[in-house]
Scaffold this active site. Structure first.
Site, PDB file in Angstrom:
ATOM      1  CB  SER A  99      84.067 -60.649  32.027  1.00 29.00           C
ATOM      2  OG  SER A  99      82.984 -60.188  31.267  1.00 29.00           O
ATOM      3  CG  ASP A 246      79.123 -62.097  30.423  1.00 28.60           C
ATOM      4  OD1 ASP A 246      79.864 -61.395  29.689  1.00 28.60           O
ATOM      5  OD2 ASP A 246      79.215 -62.093  31.667  1.00 28.60           O
TER       6      ASP A 246
END
Length: 444
Positions: A99, A246
């Site tokens: 991430s 995301d």
């Protein structure tokens, strides 16, 4: 061995997350998913980290060793893996990404056949299999039962179509100038394509990944570059994604970074006004500012709080029958559109809000003032249970007596403790945080 943290398995690539550990984890996951298999296919995607090659190959080896066929689709956003896992009728999906972390780290996120992140109980079951050597050996397959793998490069179009379809058909991005920061990550292709196909004038930055520059002084973790270019190019808005896309951070037309809680509040009111908000509620985490809660209450919208992590936000959303929620950090979930936080889907909803309001982003995305809040992260050598830290309650007592809200927790993915303090008087919050920092420096 403890594997799973707040968001899948994450650690330094080649160290905690080495090839042998990944191979073993893949076998354990394959054995778990095989119990309810319908297609014997698992989808694997990744972001742009160099270590993704090592981890991807180890995953393929482990999954094929227990009989799974693997579909490799290369660099794609995490939410794309969630969507495509269900769309392509796979038993599971796996995303290789850490991430927003720097390139040295990497991680593995699992999705079930419906594109949902695994529950804690499912993760514990995989860990149990991982630690059972006899079971791992006994469940290996031979001969014709060994799985195969293939790489597919044309699935990008499916995800692009799904995201574009979430944008109101009566709107267009023609005439809108947007700065898009791809963080040298997984959305470096799909992000610009979606916005350009909807008609926007897009100024794209950090879309040239080299395996090492993901999240490096760019993207959602460093939106200052986006803010600078918004002012320089007189853009209408800036959008900064993180490495696996995301997460979204928005910059308004004045070059100001929009606070995550304000963004959630503005989007929630927009959905409510459009009669698209289900359950007359919104889910945020324990990290969100109480000013958000008070703002939504005035709109007769109830705020529910979850633990930190978008999968926990989604769990509460499902429990309460709510279709919108998010994290202060930029994970925003529109469950009618995506199964997890999706930076690009969120970006299109932000753009729809701005266009329908007829106002500038700086006006519509600043719906309330935040209460003074300080968030401080400290590195620790050991995560000693908070209940065992002598003197902590004595430090917290005067803080709480002044009506301040505190939240103290260890990071689920890093050796850090996170301290949050919030109150209506800035001076009280600052003094309270100073006392907490001094305490934890000595204790940890």
């Amino acid at each position: 061995m403890k594997l799973f943290g707040t968001d899948g398995v994450r650690g330094k690539a080649g160290d905690f997350l080495d090839a042998m550990t990944v191979l073993k984890l893949a076998k354990a996951a394959g054995i778990y998913f095989r119990k309810h298999s319908t297609t014997k296919k698992i989808l694997v995607g990744k972001d742009t980290r160099r270590s993704g090659y090592m981890i991807e190959n180890a995953l393929v080896s482990g999954l094929t060793a227990v009989g799974y066929d693997v579909i490799q689709i290369g660099p794609m956003p995490t939410p794309a893996i969630a969507y495509l896992t269900e769309s392509m009728r796979c038993d599971a999906g796996i995303m290789i990404s850490a991430s927003h972390n720097p390139y040295e780290d990497n991680g593995i996120k699992f999705f079930d056949n419906h594109g949902n992140k695994l529950s804690v109980s499912c993760e514990k079951e995989i860990e149990k299999i991982f630690n059972d050597n006899d079971l791992m050996i006994g469940e290996q397959v031979t001969g014709r039962n060994i799985g195969a793998s293939k790489r597919i490069d044309d699935v990008i179009g499916r995800y692009i179509v799904s995201i574009k379809s979430s944008f109101p058909k009566d709107l267009t991005l023609h005439g809108l100038r947007i700065v898009l920061d791809c963080a040298n990550g997984a959305a470096y292709k799909v992000g610009p394509t979606i916005l350009e196909e909807l008609g926007a004038d897009v100024i794209v930055i950090n879309n040239k990944p080299n395996g090492f520059n993901i999240n490096e002084n760019c993207g959602a973790m460093h939106p200052e570059a986006t803010a600078k270019l918004v002012k320089e190019y007189r853009a209408d808005i800036g959008l900064a994604l993180d490495g696996d896309a995301d997460r979204l951070v928005v910059v308004d037309d004045q070059g100001e970074i929009v606070d995550g809680d304000k963004l959630i509040g503005a989007l929630c009111k927009y959905l409510n006004d459009e009669k698209l908000l289900e359950g007359k509620g919104c889910v945020a985490t324990v990290m969100s500012n109480k000013a958000l809660e008070d703002y939504l209450a005035k709109e007769k919208i109830e705020l529910f709080r979850s633990d930190v992590g978008d999968k926990y936000v989604l769990e509460v959303m499902k429990e309460k029958g709510i279709n919108f929620g998010g994290e202060q950090s930029g994970h925003i979930i529109f469950s009618d559109v995506a199964k997890t936080g999706d930076g690009l889907a969120s970006a299109l909803q932000v753009l729809a809000l701005v266009l329908k309001s007829g106002k500038k982003a700086s006006e519509v995305l600043n719906p309330f003032e935040l209460y003074p809040q300080i968030l401080h992260n400290m590195k620790v050598t050991e995560k000693i249970p908070l209940a065992k830290l002598e003197g902590l309650e004595a430090i917290l007592k005067p803080i709480r007596e002044k009506g301040m809200r505190d939240l103290i927790r260890y990071s689920g993915t890093e050796n850090k403790i996170r301290l949050l303090l919030e109150g209506k008087k800035k001076k009280d919050v600052e003094e309270g945080m100073d006392s907490l920092i001094a305490f934890f420096k000595k204790a940890l």
